[in-house]
Design a protein around this motif. Structure first.
Motif, PDB file in Angstrom:
ATOM      1  N   CYS A 314       0.829  -1.209   0.000  1.00 36.95           N
ATOM      2  CA  CYS A 314       0.000   0.000   0.000  1.00 36.95           C
ATOM      3  C   CYS A 314       0.863   1.258   0.000  1.00 36.95           C
ATOM      4  O   CYS A 314       0.576   2.221  -0.728  1.00 36.95           O
ATOM      5  CB  CYS A 314      -0.937   0.001   1.209  1.00 36.95           C
ATOM      6  SG  CYS A 314      -2.299  -1.176   1.108  1.00 36.95           S
ATOM      7  N   GLY A 317       2.065   2.059  -3.266  1.00 33.64           N
ATOM      8  CA  GLY A 317       1.026   2.340  -4.250  1.00 33.64           C
ATOM      9  C   GLY A 317       0.658   1.144  -5.107  1.00 33.64           C
ATOM     10  O   GLY A 317      -0.015   1.301  -6.133  1.00 33.64           O
ATOM     11  N   ARG A 318       1.069  -0.043  -4.697  1.00 36.55           N
ATOM     12  CA  ARG A 318       0.808  -1.260  -5.486  1.00 36.55           C
ATOM     13  C   ARG A 318      -0.428  -1.962  -4.899  1.00 36.55           C
ATOM     14  O   ARG A 318      -0.345  -2.996  -4.237  1.00 36.55           O
ATOM     15  CB  ARG A 318       2.036  -2.162  -5.463  1.00 36.55           C
ATOM     16  CG  ARG A 318       3.249  -1.514  -6.113  1.00 36.55           C
ATOM     17  CD  ARG A 318       4.554  -2.250  -5.799  1.00 36.55           C
ATOM     18  NE  ARG A 318       4.539  -3.637  -6.234  1.00 36.55           N
ATOM     19  CZ  ARG A 318       5.563  -4.469  -6.102  1.00 36.55           C
ATOM     20  NH1 ARG A 318       6.700  -4.030  -5.563  1.00 36.55           N
ATOM     21  NH2 ARG A 318       5.474  -5.730  -6.500  1.00 36.55           N
ATOM     22  N   MET A 319      -1.589  -1.372  -5.171  1.00 30.05           N
ATOM     23  CA  MET A 319      -2.814  -1.834  -4.531  1.00 30.05           C
ATOM     24  C   MET A 319      -3.257  -3.212  -5.047  1.00 30.05           C
ATOM     25  O   MET A 319      -3.846  -3.998  -4.296  1.00 30.05           O
ATOM     26  CB  MET A 319      -3.928  -0.809  -4.728  1.00 30.05           C
ATOM     27  CG  MET A 319      -3.640   0.543  -4.062  1.00 30.05           C
ATOM     28  SD  MET A 319      -3.122   0.396  -2.322  1.00 30.05           S
ATOM     29  CE  MET A 319      -4.549  -0.413  -1.607  1.00 30.05           C
ATOM     30  N   GLY A 347      -4.667   3.027   1.850  1.00 27.34           N
ATOM     31  CA  GLY A 347      -3.943   2.900   0.579  1.00 27.34           C
ATOM     32  C   GLY A 347      -4.796   3.300  -0.605  1.00 27.34           C
ATOM     33  O   GLY A 347      -4.347   4.044  -1.498  1.00 27.34           O
ATOM     34  N   TYR A 348      -6.042   2.818  -0.636  1.00 29.74           N
ATOM     35  CA  TYR A 348      -6.941   3.182  -1.741  1.00 29.74           C
ATOM     36  C   TYR A 348      -7.286   4.668  -1.703  1.00 29.74           C
ATOM     37  O   TYR A 348      -7.412   5.318  -2.755  1.00 29.74           O
ATOM     38  CB  TYR A 348      -8.218   2.348  -1.675  1.00 29.74           C
ATOM     39  CG  TYR A 348      -8.087   0.981  -2.303  1.00 29.74           C
ATOM     40  CD1 TYR A 348      -7.744   0.847  -3.652  1.00 29.74           C
ATOM     41  CD2 TYR A 348      -8.304  -0.180  -1.565  1.00 29.74           C
ATOM     42  CE1 TYR A 348      -7.621  -0.412  -4.233  1.00 29.74           C
ATOM     43  CE2 TYR A 348      -8.185  -1.440  -2.138  1.00 29.74           C
ATOM     44  CZ  TYR A 348      -7.838  -1.545  -3.480  1.00 29.74           C
ATOM     45  OH  TYR A 348      -7.718  -2.787  -4.062  1.00 29.74           O
ATOM     46  N   LYS A 350      -5.401   7.156  -0.623  1.00 31.99           N
ATOM     47  CA  LYS A 350      -4.268   7.924  -1.142  1.00 31.99           C
ATOM     48  C   LYS A 350      -4.086   7.727  -2.640  1.00 31.99           C
ATOM     49  O   LYS A 350      -3.538   8.596  -3.320  1.00 31.99           O
ATOM     50  CB  LYS A 350      -2.993   7.538  -0.395  1.00 31.99           C
ATOM     51  CG  LYS A 350      -2.973   8.061   1.027  1.00 31.99           C
ATOM     52  CD  LYS A 350      -1.694   7.713   1.752  1.00 31.99           C
ATOM     53  CE  LYS A 350      -1.692   8.352   3.150  1.00 31.99           C
ATOM     54  NZ  LYS A 350      -0.500   7.971   3.929  1.00 31.99           N
ATOM     55  N   ALA A 351      -4.553   6.597  -3.135  1.00 34.70           N
ATOM     56  CA  ALA A 351      -4.493   6.354  -4.584  1.00 34.70           C
ATOM     57  C   ALA A 351      -5.656   7.015  -5.315  1.00 34.70           C
ATOM     58  O   ALA A 351      -5.723   6.967  -6.550  1.00 34.70           O
ATOM     59  CB  ALA A 351      -4.489   4.855  -4.855  1.00 34.70           C
ATOM     60  N   ASP A 353      -8.803   6.103  -5.204  1.00 31.91           N
ATOM     61  CA  ASP A 353      -9.799   5.101  -5.601  1.00 31.91           C
ATOM     62  C   ASP A 353     -10.763   4.891  -4.434  1.00 31.91           C
ATOM     63  O   ASP A 353     -10.693   3.898  -3.703  1.00 31.91           O
ATOM     64  CB  ASP A 353      -9.096   3.791  -5.963  1.00 31.91           C
ATOM     65  CG  ASP A 353     -10.048   2.755  -6.539  1.00 31.91           C
ATOM     66  OD1 ASP A 353     -11.263   3.009  -6.570  1.00 31.91           O
ATOM     67  OD2 ASP A 353      -9.565   1.679  -6.960  1.00 31.91           O
ATOM     68  N   CYS A 386      -9.790  13.540  -2.713  1.00 32.16           N
ATOM     69  CA  CYS A 386     -10.479  13.529  -4.009  1.00 32.16           C
ATOM     70  C   CYS A 386     -11.374  14.750  -4.203  1.00 32.16           C
ATOM     71  O   CYS A 386     -12.074  14.850  -5.228  1.00 32.16           O
ATOM     72  CB  CYS A 386     -11.318  12.258  -4.138  1.00 32.16           C
ATOM     73  SG  CYS A 386     -10.351  10.735  -4.138  1.00 32.16           S
TER      74      CYS A 386
END
Length: 564
Positions: A314, A317-319, A347-348, A350-351, A353, A386
């Motif tokens: 996470c 960034g490798r979700m 993690g999601y 910050k990505a 998503d 977001c």
């Protein structure tokens, strides 16, 4: 000595000496006190007590009588202590007196009186141990260590394993780590074979205090000198220490050395190693360790092992990889916990998503894993990143349904987001709600965004009220707080107040950085105040002291607007 109390008098007189005690008449004549004490005075209970305890062996009646008289004299009439000089005090009487002392400080004073002229009773091992232990339990470790050194260096009384472990443990708990390490290193001189627990606990405390290198150095020295044989916990502690400082290669070497001492890595060892690899962004190697554990079947991975790898992915960034490990975890029958879900949600978020973040949250609910404040804070942070403030506010309200209170970081996230969207009133409402929470210590980073948005909106007086509110709540403003307000005053043309605030900043021990100084100098130059510029630069460089004196026409109350 027995208490005598009546309705007509509150005086105490010594009781008759026990029969067949030829030494006592001399004391009875030399030590005759009439002590005026309130009925509930602790000395009354002391005088009625019948035994000083199980260690050392119980004294005879005569010695106990003398011990009580000694304590009474030391506690209330110290100048009468020389009266005991001719009694040839025994070790048992002295030890009993020390055990009757009401507190650690009085025990130490009595110890000094007993073992110094004119009484000069040679101190016994029991006396030393009792007073040292009492001082340790009372937090007087400085005096305890001095007396311990006197015990071993001058009197030749060496501690046994149990007593040395107690003193070491007490020093460790008190944070006196170097003193504890020195004591442990002397164990062999005292003929003590200390259990690994004491060494392990001390090394763990060194690591907890940010001294991992010292813990590793001690471990290496103790092993080399043969002071103790490390166990699995010993290796786990020191491996954790080297991983904390990012030396994973050293951690791997330590794992290889475990076999020398008949130890095998357990699940905790592997968890520490996996976490250390992931922390230094070697998440693939961490995953390899996880796979090897699954394949060997000796030490099966647990929720901590899986979560460490998931967290590493996470953070990178490798979700997709993180979810693959999560699915593998569930498939193996290992139940995720709240930390696992929080890591994935964060993690999601910050990505960017949020759909997947909400999906993980829903899985959390389906598996009946209760969310906590970190869960909701991560969701709120994701929505704020977001730009979906409505979603963040919806989660904020959902927290109340679970009776979970937002913490300082939850407030910070949403207040900062509200200020970014220029919603100062809503941000102020949340700030007021925060101020009503007695369980949250206000922090400057929460107030700064609100002060900034007010200053940019020209509401400098309202911003200054928040500064005053911070100070009232003992929340120390930082350099960003002062910089925002100084520039705010400059934008309104209120240069004298900006100068006064700069001086206040420096006087409060908050030194400006280059951004503060350069921005302020730019405003002063535009206001035509070069002499103030020179003074500000001298203060910022530390070559001049702060002063509230303003050397310009502004001291007459003039305001000069400047474009910032």
């Amino acid at each position: 000595m027995t208490a005598v109390a009546s309705s007509s008098s509150s005086s105490l007189a010594p009781p008759p000496p026990p029969p067949h005690s030829p030494m006592l008449p001399r004391l009875h004549g030399a030590f005759r006190l009439r002590l005026h004490l309130p009925p509930r005075h602790p000395l009354i209970q002391l005088l009625h007590s019948s035994s000083p305890g199980a260690h050392p062996p119980p004294p005879h009646a005569a010695e106990l009588w003398i011990a009580k008289a000694l304590v009474a004299a030391a506690f209330l009439r110290p100048h009468h202590l020389p009266a005991f000089r001719g009694l040839a005090l025994s070790h048992l009487a002295a030890a009993a007196a020390l055990r009757l002392a009401p507190c650690a400080s009085s025990a130490l004073r009595l110890f000094d009186a007993l073992h110094s002229p004119p009484l000069s009773v040679p101190p016994s091992e029991h006396s030393y141990r009792h007073v040292v232990a009492l001082l340790c339990r009372s937090g007087h470790h400085g005096n305890a260590l001095k007396l311990f050194d006197q015990m071993t260096d001058q009197s030749g009384c060496f501690p046994d394993e149990g007593f040395l472990s107690f003193v070491v443990g007490s020093c460790t708990t008190a944070g006196l780590l170097d003193a504890a390490a020195a004591l442990l290193s002397k164990g062999s001189q005292f003929g003590c074979c200390i259990e690994p627990y004491a060494y392990n606990r001390l090394m763990n405390s060194f690591i907890g205090h940010g001294r991992a290198h010292d813990a590793v150095a001690l471990f290496e020295r103790w092993v080399q000198e043969g002071l103790y044989t490390p166990d699995v916990w010993s290796f786990n502690v020191v491996i954790k220490g080297v991983c904390r400082v990012g030396d994973v290669q050293k951690a791997l070497q330590l794992v290889e050395r475990m076999d020398e001492f008949g130890c095998s890595p357990d699940t905790v060892t592997h968890n520490i190693l996996v976490d250390g690899l992931c922390r230094v962004k070697e998440v693939n190697k961490g995953c390899e360790v996880l796979r090897r554990l699954q394949k060997d079947g000796v030490c099966m991975p647990n929720v901590v092992t899986y979560t460490s790898v998931i967290s590493g992915y996470c953070k990178a960034g490798r979700m997709e990889d993180a979810m693959a490990v999560y699915n593998d975890m569930v498939g193996s029958g290992t139940a995720p916990n709240a930390v696992t879900y929080n890591v994935l949600i964060n993690g999601y978020g910050k990505a960017g998503d949020m759909g997947s973040a909400v999906g993980v949250y829903q899985q959390m609910m389906l598996r009946r894993c209760p969310p906590d404040v970190v869960t909701f804070s991560s969701l709120i942070d994701g929505y704020c990143r977001c730009g979906q403030l409505d979603g963040a506010m919806r989660i904020w309200k959902e927290m109340a349904r679970y009776h979970i209170q937002p913490n300082v970081y939850t407030f910070s996230i949403i207040i900062h987001s509200l200020c970014k969207q220029n919603k100062s009133e809503e941000a102020l409402d949340l700030l007021r709600e925060l101020n009503m929470r007695a369980d949250i210590a206000p922090q400057a980073f929460i107030y700064n965004p609100v002060i900034d948005i007010l200053c940019k909106g020209g509401k400098v007086d309202e911003a200054n009220l928040i500064l005053m509110d911070m100070e009232e709540k003992r929340c120390r403003p930082d350099k960003y707080t002062y910089t925002i307000l100084i520039i705010g005053y400059c934008m309104k043309g209120r240069i004298p107040e900006a100068i006064a605030l700069f001086h206040k900043m420096v006087e409060n021990g908050c030194y400006p950085d280059n951004i503060t100084v350069n921005s302020f100098i730019s405003c002063l130059l535009k206001a035509g105040m070069p002499s103030e510029v020179d003074h500000i630069m001298l203060i910022a460089s530390g070559r001049a002291k702060s002063s509230h004196k303003v050397s310009s026409p502004l001291s007459q109350g003039l305001d000069i607007s400047v474009a910032v």
